[in-house]
Design a protein around this motif. Structure first.
Motif, PDB file in Angstrom:
ATOM      1  N   LEU A   7       0.856  -1.188   0.000  1.00  8.31           N
ATOM      2  CA  LEU A   7       0.000   0.000   0.000  1.00  8.31           C
ATOM      3  C   LEU A   7       0.888   1.232   0.000  1.00  8.31           C
ATOM      4  N   CYS A   8       0.646   2.103  -0.954  1.00 12.47           N
ATOM      5  CA  CYS A   8       1.515   3.275  -1.133  1.00 12.47           C
ATOM      6  C   CYS A   8       1.015   4.474  -0.322  1.00 12.47           C
ATOM      7  N   ASP A   9       1.948   5.427  -0.100  1.00  9.86           N
ATOM      8  CA  ASP A   9       1.612   6.650   0.643  1.00  9.86           C
ATOM      9  C   ASP A   9       0.796   7.614  -0.209  1.00  9.86           C
ATOM     10  N   ILE A  10       1.171   7.696  -1.493  1.00  2.51           N
ATOM     11  CA  ILE A  10       0.596   8.738  -2.358  1.00  2.51           C
ATOM     12  C   ILE A  10       0.228   8.151  -3.715  1.00  2.51           C
ATOM     13  N   GLY A  11      -0.944   8.551  -4.216  1.00  3.38           N
ATOM     14  CA  GLY A  11      -1.310   8.214  -5.591  1.00  3.38           C
ATOM     15  C   GLY A  11      -0.961   9.400  -6.468  1.00  3.38           C
ATOM     16  N   ASN A  32       6.330   6.198  -1.018  1.00  4.61           N
ATOM     17  CA  ASN A  32       5.998   5.236  -2.076  1.00  4.61           C
ATOM     18  C   ASN A  32       4.862   5.800  -2.903  1.00  4.61           C
ATOM     19  N   ILE A  33       4.971   5.620  -4.212  1.00  7.56           N
ATOM     20  CA  ILE A  33       3.986   6.244  -5.106  1.00  7.56           C
ATOM     21  C   ILE A  33       3.292   5.197  -5.961  1.00  7.56           C
ATOM     22  N   ALA A  34       1.953   5.282  -6.019  1.00  7.87           N
ATOM     23  CA  ALA A  34       1.190   4.511  -7.004  1.00  7.87           C
ATOM     24  C   ALA A  34       0.917   5.486  -8.138  1.00  7.87           C
ATOM     25  N   ALA A  35       1.462   5.184  -9.335  1.00  7.17           N
ATOM     26  CA  ALA A  35       1.419   6.168 -10.420  1.00  7.17           C
ATOM     27  C   ALA A  35       0.515   5.719 -11.557  1.00  7.17           C
ATOM     28  N   SER A  66      -5.328   1.614 -14.056  1.00  3.60           N
ATOM     29  CA  SER A  66      -6.688   2.185 -14.012  1.00  3.60           C
ATOM     30  C   SER A  66      -6.842   2.999 -12.721  1.00  3.60           C
ATOM     31  N   TYR A  67      -7.905   3.795 -12.700  1.00  2.00           N
ATOM     32  CA  TYR A  67      -8.197   4.584 -11.490  1.00  2.00           C
ATOM     33  C   TYR A  67      -8.513   3.652 -10.324  1.00  2.00           C
ATOM     34  N   THR A  68      -9.231   2.554 -10.623  1.00  2.00           N
ATOM     35  CA  THR A  68      -9.618   1.608  -9.567  1.00  2.00           C
ATOM     36  C   THR A  68      -8.369   0.968  -8.965  1.00  2.00           C
ATOM     37  N   GLU A  69      -7.455   0.583  -9.843  1.00  2.00           N
ATOM     38  CA  GLU A  69      -6.220  -0.038  -9.342  1.00  2.00           C
ATOM     39  C   GLU A  69      -5.437   0.962  -8.496  1.00  2.00           C
ATOM     40  N   LEU A  70      -5.430   2.200  -8.939  1.00  2.00           N
ATOM     41  CA  LEU A  70      -4.710   3.244  -8.193  1.00  2.00           C
ATOM     42  C   LEU A  70      -5.264   3.350  -6.775  1.00  2.00           C
ATOM     43  N   LEU A  71      -6.603   3.415  -6.659  1.00  2.00           N
ATOM     44  CA  LEU A  71      -7.205   3.548  -5.319  1.00  2.00           C
ATOM     45  C   LEU A  71      -6.895   2.314  -4.468  1.00  2.00           C
ATOM     46  N   SER A  72      -6.917   1.140  -5.116  1.00  2.00           N
ATOM     47  CA  SER A  72      -6.711  -0.096  -4.343  1.00  2.00           C
ATOM     48  C   SER A  72      -5.271  -0.211  -3.857  1.00  2.00           C
ATOM     49  N   GLN A  73      -4.374   0.567  -4.458  1.00  2.00           N
ATOM     50  CA  GLN A  73      -2.971   0.441  -4.063  1.00  2.00           C
ATOM     51  C   GLN A  73      -2.527   1.529  -3.075  1.00  2.00           C
ATOM     52  N   LEU A  74      -3.532   2.244  -2.511  1.00  2.00           N
ATOM     53  CA  LEU A  74      -3.180   3.344  -1.598  1.00  2.00           C
ATOM     54  C   LEU A  74      -3.642   3.091  -0.171  1.00  2.00           C
ATOM     55  N   LYS A  75      -2.861   3.622   0.778  1.00  2.00           N
ATOM     56  CA  LYS A  75      -3.304   3.613   2.177  1.00  2.00           C
ATOM     57  C   LYS A  75      -4.516   4.531   2.290  1.00  2.00           C
ATOM     58  N   ALA A 100     -14.509   5.554  -9.618  1.00  2.00           N
ATOM     59  CA  ALA A 100     -13.679   4.441  -9.117  1.00  2.00           C
ATOM     60  C   ALA A 100     -13.860   4.226  -7.618  1.00  2.00           C
ATOM     61  N   GLY A 101     -14.644   5.097  -6.950  1.00  2.00           N
ATOM     62  CA  GLY A 101     -14.959   4.858  -5.538  1.00  2.00           C
ATOM     63  C   GLY A 101     -14.193   5.699  -4.539  1.00  2.00           C
ATOM     64  N   ILE A 102     -13.720   6.881  -4.947  1.00  2.00           N
ATOM     65  CA  ILE A 102     -13.015   7.746  -3.986  1.00  2.00           C
ATOM     66  C   ILE A 102     -13.966   8.126  -2.848  1.00  2.00           C
ATOM     67  N   GLN A 103     -13.431   8.297  -1.643  1.00  2.00           N
ATOM     68  CA  GLN A 103     -14.257   8.510  -0.442  1.00  2.00           C
ATOM     69  C   GLN A 103     -14.197   9.972   0.031  1.00  2.00           C
TER      70      GLN A 103
END
Ligand code: 6PG
Length: 510
Positions: A7-11, A32-35, A66-75, A100-103
C-alpha cells in the motif's frame, strides 16, 4: 526490481514532464507512489527512470493501469496528487475517481495552473465526494525534480496531512543567508533550511498567488528581452557579448534564475550552423494564459499593473509577425548615428538600472494586486511568507526577494513596495539612469514597453497631482458624472453646466 503489492503513501495521476519529476522527487524523499497516466508508456517511463535512480533496493514507484487499481494500491484515507493540464482534464480526472470509488475523507491535490475561480468552484462541487486541496507548483522540470516552490491552499485539515510531504520535497533556503540550498543529484535529500512551501489560505488563494507569480514572471522575462533587444539592435552587440553583460549583472541586484538561464541561452550555439540558437528562433511568443489572467484580474480589482499587462501585450504583438513584417517596410524609425564606445558604456550602465527599477515595479504591482485581491476575497495573505517561498525553486526566484521579504516583515500592512525605505533608496538612486535608458532606446527606435510603462507607473505613483481633474471635468461635461472639489469638503459631488458657461457648480450629492 519486482513490484510486490504494497500500500503506497501517495497516488499520482498525470506523468508528463512535471508529474514524472514530482514523482521522482517524492520517491527520493522516502514516499511510495502509485502512479497512473492515461498513457501506459508514461507509466512505464517513470518506473524505468526510478529503477535507474533508485539505490534503496526496493521499488518506490508502482505502476497502475486504471483509477480503480490506483485507489486499491493506496493507504486510506487516500492522498492523490494530480498533475494534469488546467481546465476540463482536472474535472475529467475527478469524475473518474468518483466513478472508481473515492471517499469523502480522501484528498485530491491539484498541482496544475488551474484558474483560481475554477478551484473555488471545484472545492464546493466535489465536497461530498472528496476533499479538493490545491497546490500550485513553480519551478519547471528541474524544480519539480529537485525542489519546487509550492503554494498550497484549501482545507487546513488536508494541509496538516500534506505539510510534511510538501516541506520535504520543496526547495530549501539557507535561513541565515537567504540563498537556495542546491540539490542537483537523484537520491539527494535536503533536510535543513527553510522549505519553499507555506500554506497560503482557503481554496483558490494558492492558485491566485501562483497566477500573480506567473504575471510577474511574464514581466521579468519581458524586461530581460527588452534589454537584450537594446543591446542587440541598439548597440549591435553579439550574443556572447550580451551574455557577458548579463552574467556580470547576475552578480548584483539583478541576480535571478531568469537572468542565469538567459546567459546560458545566449551562449548556446546551434549544432548545425554554429550561430547562437536564439538567433534562429522565430520571434513569436506563446502563452498559456496565466499572464493574461493576472492582467485581467488587475483590471477587475482596480490595481495598476502596467508592467505585467505590457508583458502580455508584448507577447501578443510578437505573434503578429506577418503584420509587423508588412509595417516594417512602411513605417520609419529614427536615424541615429552609431554610438561611440564611451556612449555605449553609459547606455549599458543605464540599462542595468532601468531593468532593476522596472523589476521592482513589476513586483510592487504583483504584491499590491495580491493585497487588494485578498481584501476583496476575504483572504489573509502573509506577504513576507509568499516572498520567502519564492526565494528558491520557482521561476522568478531572485536574490532581491530577500529584500521584499524584509520589507513585509518590517511592515505586514505595507500598501506598496514603492513605499518601503529600502526600495525607495534603490529607486531614488537609479531613476535618472532609468530615464536616460528609456530616452536612448527610444531614440534608437527599440520598443521597450515594459521598461517604459514601468517608468510611467513610477512617475504616476510618485505624483501627488495627476491630470485626472481634467478627466473628471470631461466626464462631467458630456455625462454629468459629477466631480469633487479640492476647495470643499471631501465626498461632496458637484456638477456644472459647462457649455452654457454657467460658473456656479451645483452640489448634487454628499
Ligand atoms: C512555473 C511556470 C510554469 C509554466 C508557465 C508557462 O512557475 O513553473 O510559470 O507554470 O512554465 O505556465 O507559461 P506560458 O506558457 O504562459 O509562458
Amino acid at each position: 526490481m519486482t513490484q510486490d503489492k504494497i500500500l503506497c503513501d501517495i497516488g499520482f495521476i498525470g506523468l508528463g514532464v512535471m508529474g514524472k519529476n514530482l514523482v521522482l522527487n517524492l520517491a527520493d524523499n522516502g514516499f511510495n507512489i502509485a502512479a497512473f497516466d492515461l498513457s501506459d508508456e508514461k507509466v512505464q517511463a517513470v518506473i524505468a527512470q526510478d529503477e535507474v535512480e533508485n539505490t534503496t533496493g526496493t521499488p518506490r514507484v508502482y505502476g497502475c493501469s486504471s483509477y480503480t487499481e490506483l485507489l486499491s494500491q493506496l493507504k486510506a484515507p487516500h492522498l492523490i496528487v494530480l498533475s494534469v493540464p488546467a481546465g476540463a482534464p482536472v474535472d475529467q480526472v475527478c469524475e473518474n475517481l468518483i466513478g472508481a470509488g473515492i471517499q469523502p475523507d480522501d484528498i485530491i491535490i491539484d498541482t496544475g495552473n488551474s484558474l483560481w475561480l475554477d478551484t473555488v468552484a471545484r472545492e464546493e462541487k466535489y465536497k461530498s465526494n472528496f476533499l479538493l486541496f490545491s497546490s500550485a507548483v513553480s519551478g519547471g522540470e528541474v524544480g519539480a525534480r529537485f525542489g519546487p516552490s509550492l503554494m498550497p491552499s484549501g482545507s487546513p485539515y488536508a494541509w496538516a496531512r500534506v505539510k510534511p510531504i510538501w516541506e520535504a520535497i520543496a526547495a530549501k533556503v539557507d535561513a541565515k543567508t537567504g540563498k537556495p540550498l542546491e540539490r542537483t543529484e537523484p537520491g539527494q535529500v535536503i533536510t535543513e533550511g527553510e522549505p519553499c512551501a507555506a500554506y497560503i489560505g482557503p481554496a483558490g488563494a494558492g492558485h491566485y498567488v501562483k497566477m500573480v507569480h506567473n504575471g510577474i514572471e511574464y514581466a521579468d522575462m519581458q524586461i530581460i528581452c527588452e534589454a537584450y533587444h537594446v543591446l542587440k539592435s541598439g548597440l549591435n552587440l553579439s550574443g556572447d557579448e550580451i551574455a557577458d553583460i548579463f552574467s556580470k549583472w547576475n552578480d548584483g541586484p539583478l541576480d535571478s534564475y531568469l537572468m542565469e538561464i538567459s546567459v546560458e541561452v545566449l551562449r548556446h550555439k546551434s549544432s548545425d550552423t554554429d550561430t547562437p540558437l536564439v538567433e534562429l528562433i522565430l520571434d513569436k511568443a506563446g502563452q498559456k494564459g496565466t499572464g493574461l489572467w493576472t492582467a485581467m484580474s488587475s483590471l477587475e480589482v482596480g490595481c495598476p499593473a502596467p508592467t505585467i499587462a505590457q508583458a502580455v501585450y508584448a507577447r501578443s504583438i510578437s505573434s503578429f509577425k506577418e503584420l509587423r513584417t508588412q509595417a516594417s517596410s512602411l513605417l520609419t524609425g529614427p536615424q541615429q548615428a552609431p554610438l561611440t564606445a564611451a556612449e555605449q558604456e553609459e547606455v549599458i550602465e543605464q540599462l542595468h538600472d532601468a531593468m532593476y527599477c522596472a523589476k521592482i515595479c513589476a513586483y510592487a504591482q504583483g504584491f499590491q494586486l495580491m493585497k487588494l485581491a485578498a481584501k476583496e476575497h476575504g483572504w489573509t495573505l502573509d506577504f513576507a511568507s509568499i516572498a520567502k517561498i519564492w526565494r528558491a525553486g520557482c521561476i522568478i526566484r531572485a536574490a532581491f526577494l530577500q529584500s521584499i521579504m524584509n520589507a513585509y516583515q518590517q511592515n505586514e500592512n505595507l500598501d506598496n513596495l514603492l513605499l518601503d525605505a529600502y526600495f525607495v533608496k534603490e529607486l531614488n538612486d537609479r531613476q535618472l539612469n532609468w530615464r536616460k535608458a528609456i530616452c536612448s532606446a527610444t531614440m534608437q527606435g527599440v520598443p521597450i514597453g515594459a521598461l517604459s510603462s514601468s517608468l510611467a507607473y513610477y512617475d504616476s505613483m510618485r505624483s501627488e497631482t495627476l491630470p485626472a481633474n481634467l478627466l473628471q471635468a470631461q466626464r462631467d461635461f458630456f455625462g454629468a458624472h459629477t466631480f469633487e472639489r479640492i476647495d470643499k469638503a471631501s465626498g461632496k459631488k458637484y456638477h456644472v453646466q459647462w457649455s452654457t458657461k454657467e460658473r456656479e457648480t451645483i452640489l448634487v450629492a454628499s
